[in-house]
Design an enzyme around this catalytic site. Structure first.
Site, PDB file in Angstrom:
ATOM      1  N   THR A 206       0.780  -1.348   0.428  1.00 24.20           N
ATOM      2  CA  THR A 206       0.018  -0.169  -0.198  1.00 24.20           C
ATOM      3  C   THR A 206       0.774   1.404  -0.131  1.00 24.20           C
ATOM      4  OG1 THR A 206      -1.719  -1.185   1.300  1.00 24.20           O
ATOM      5  CG2 THR A 206      -2.167   1.000   1.101  1.00 24.20           C
TER       6      THR A 206
ATOM      7  N   ARG B 154     -12.502  -8.963  -4.353  1.00 27.35           N
ATOM      8  CA  ARG B 154     -11.858  -8.385  -3.145  1.00 27.35           C
ATOM      9  C   ARG B 154     -12.249  -6.966  -2.935  1.00 27.35           C
ATOM     10  NH1 ARG B 154      -6.838  -6.709  -0.185  1.00 27.35           N
ATOM     11  NH2 ARG B 154      -6.798  -8.103   1.516  1.00 27.35           N
TER      12      ARG B 154
ATOM     13  N   GLY C 215     -10.513  -4.790   0.741  1.00 16.29           N
ATOM     14  CA  GLY C 215      -9.523  -4.519   1.739  1.00 16.29           C
ATOM     15  C   GLY C 215      -9.838  -3.271   2.611  1.00 16.29           C
ATOM     16  N   ASP C 216      -8.095  -3.079   3.190  1.00 18.80           N
ATOM     17  CA  ASP C 216      -8.565  -2.128   4.861  1.00 18.80           C
ATOM     18  C   ASP C 216      -8.872  -1.051   4.001  1.00 18.80           C
ATOM     19  OD1 ASP C 216      -6.508  -3.680   4.115  1.00 18.80           O
ATOM     20  OD2 ASP C 216      -4.878  -1.888   5.849  1.00 18.80           O
TER      21      ASP C 216
ATOM     22  N   THR D 275      -0.775  -0.348   6.313  1.00 15.43           N
ATOM     23  CA  THR D 275      -0.274  -1.064   5.291  1.00 15.43           C
ATOM     24  C   THR D 275       0.381  -2.292   6.379  1.00 15.43           C
ATOM     25  OG1 THR D 275       1.777  -1.040   3.949  1.00 15.43           O
ATOM     26  CG2 THR D 275       2.385  -0.255   5.704  1.00 15.43           C
TER      27      THR D 275
ATOM     28  N   GLY E 265      -4.377  -6.810   4.727  1.00 16.37           N
ATOM     29  CA  GLY E 265      -5.318  -5.726   5.252  1.00 16.37           C
ATOM     30  C   GLY E 265      -7.350  -6.641   5.797  1.00 16.37           C
TER      31      GLY E 265
END
Lengths: 303, 303
Positions: free
Chosen positions: B173, B201, B203-204, B223, B226
């Site tokens: 990230t 998908r 992620g965070d 980072t 996730g």
């Protein structure tokens, strides 16, 4: 403060959405909704009393709520700006911290079963659209139109005609939280979102920490203005007050629903590790029900 | 504890991803990455020194990081299982609590600009795919293939051949956090996700509270793995320790990165309202850089 009382062996709370719910609703309409909530509460109570795990109970309760056309999830979900349905759901196991969520679902009859599948079999937390649906190849599929009821079509037409989100603060979601006989907590939430939402809008329901949360101290399922729940990470905000400040569930939820969330934005159902239930809301009403091992059993719409 | 020292007038921290970063990396490769980080830090420092708002600075810093092909965001993003790119980004203004996020983006050159657009012009927090891209009709579009670099294609081929996520713990990230001269905080994050991730998908990074968070006490950009950041709502977990327990940023981030997140799962950059910077990670390395009004300016990869 050490609580010396025995925990309540099992407890469950459900909601059928919070928002603007007219007190002028015809008595018959209110009665039907109360009866449906009561059925779901009764089934969940029987399961918990028989020793079923909290995770299974909240999944089943939400699956039943998804079937009730009066509530905005599964069949009876509201329509997007395009006149389609995009469903989302999440489930979280408080004892393990495992969670699964799905969004932009169009043809799986029970999005909550799909979320459970993600929890059980995927290394991912949140899956969208076709990839999410592919996780549930053996789950029942329906056409997108199957979710539509005449009432939702009418609300959508009204939204389209007036370009106003007339029911944008209407009941928004269904959800369930439970504590089982082993003290395990779980939360599950499912929704169709908001009438007229753009396709691709993802709300708080499948956002772990916002509309759905469970850990070893509390389980929370939110309902209301999704963006407000996301911006204050409502579910995790409740849990953090318990974990970091040692607050009781009642105090934690009052702070979050009373202070963090804007007035009128919604409510939540929550249960703690002692089996205590809270169901606060800061709007006109919230379809809700609760029961526990002490014999408590109730359903309500307004205060 | 009342801190009587004057706040540092401005401060910025950036990352180019945490994960498994081989210490055996050729010195030339490390040098190039350090130089690129230094450029971004220098530009952000100049902007903050000139009075630019934190929100604008983190957006611009992340836009520059998205252009650097060595980092996994924008050009140089990793490939999905299908050999395509699905990008996500989020930005949050700590002074207002406003936030915007996008996911499943395929053709917008700078996902972070799209996230800013959602923050500025949408009533929604998180928008996916075509609806998100439609928010940035005037933003530069590129083909999905434009994001691919030879290195990412090679990593994808390796993933495909071995069916193993060889780089699944590789740098994940890019992100930036800043405090400006008015004391306002902001955070921004952008990513291509993980090599071989299934399309759909999420992620965070675009999950407010998980990979991206800012309020009036801290700004956080995460980072790493996730799903781990989502399951512990990492960004909000840092903020909650400061708000609810009055902990210093240094203590809050150490608890979250050291105790809440599993070992090896990643790191974060964070800044508090006093301009103090933290950049902890629990894995091999994290591409990072920081600068502030006291003259501090540094970039680093390993401990």
């Amino acid at each position: 403060m050490v609580d010396m009382t025995e925990p309540i062996q099992w407890a469950v709370a459900i909601h059928g959405g919070a928002g603007v719910i007219a007190r002028t609703m015809p008595p018959e309409a209110a009665r039907v909704r109360m009866e449906r909530l009561q059925e779901v509460v009764s089934n969940a109570s029987a399961a918990l009393a028989a020793g079923t795990a909290a995770l299974d109970v909240v999944e089943q309760a939400v699956a039943e709520l998804e079937e009730i056309p009066e509530f905005n999830a599964g069949r009876g979900a509201v329509l997007t700006s395009e006149g389609t349905h995009e469903l989302e759901a999440a489930i979280m196991d408080g004892s393990s911290g495992d969670c699964g969520a799905v969004c932009l679902v169009r043809e799986i009859r029970h999005p909550i079963h799909l979320a459970r599948r993600v929890l059980e079999t995927s290394p991912h937390v949140l899956l969208a659209g076709a990839t999410a649906e592919a996780m549930g190849e053996d789950l029942e599929r329906v056409s997108n139109e199957w979710f539509t009821t005449p009432l939702r079509r009418e609300q959508w037409q009204q939204w389209k005609d007036t370009a106003s989100a007339a029911d944008a603060r209407g009941p928004a979601t269904v959800g369930a939280v439970a504590r089982d006989h082993s003290g395990r907590l779980a939360a599950a939430t499912s929704t169709g979102g908001r009438t007229g939402k753009p396709p691709g809008r993802i709300g708080d329901t499948p956002t772990i920490g916002a509309g759905t949360w469970a850990d070893d101290r509390c389980a929370v399922s939110g309902t209301g203005h999704g963006e407000a729940f996301m911006a204050c990470v409502a579910g995790h905000a409740v849990a953090a007050r318990m974990k970091l400040q040692g607050k009781a569930l009642s105090e934690a939820v009052q702070e979050v629903v009373g202070d963090c969330l804007p007035p009128g934005s919604g409510g939540l159902v929550a249960v703690d590790d002692q089996g205590r239930i809270e169901m606060p809301f800061n709007c006109e009403g919230m379809y809700r029900g609760a029961a526990d091992a002490t014999g408590r059993s109730e359903v309500a719409i307004w205060r």
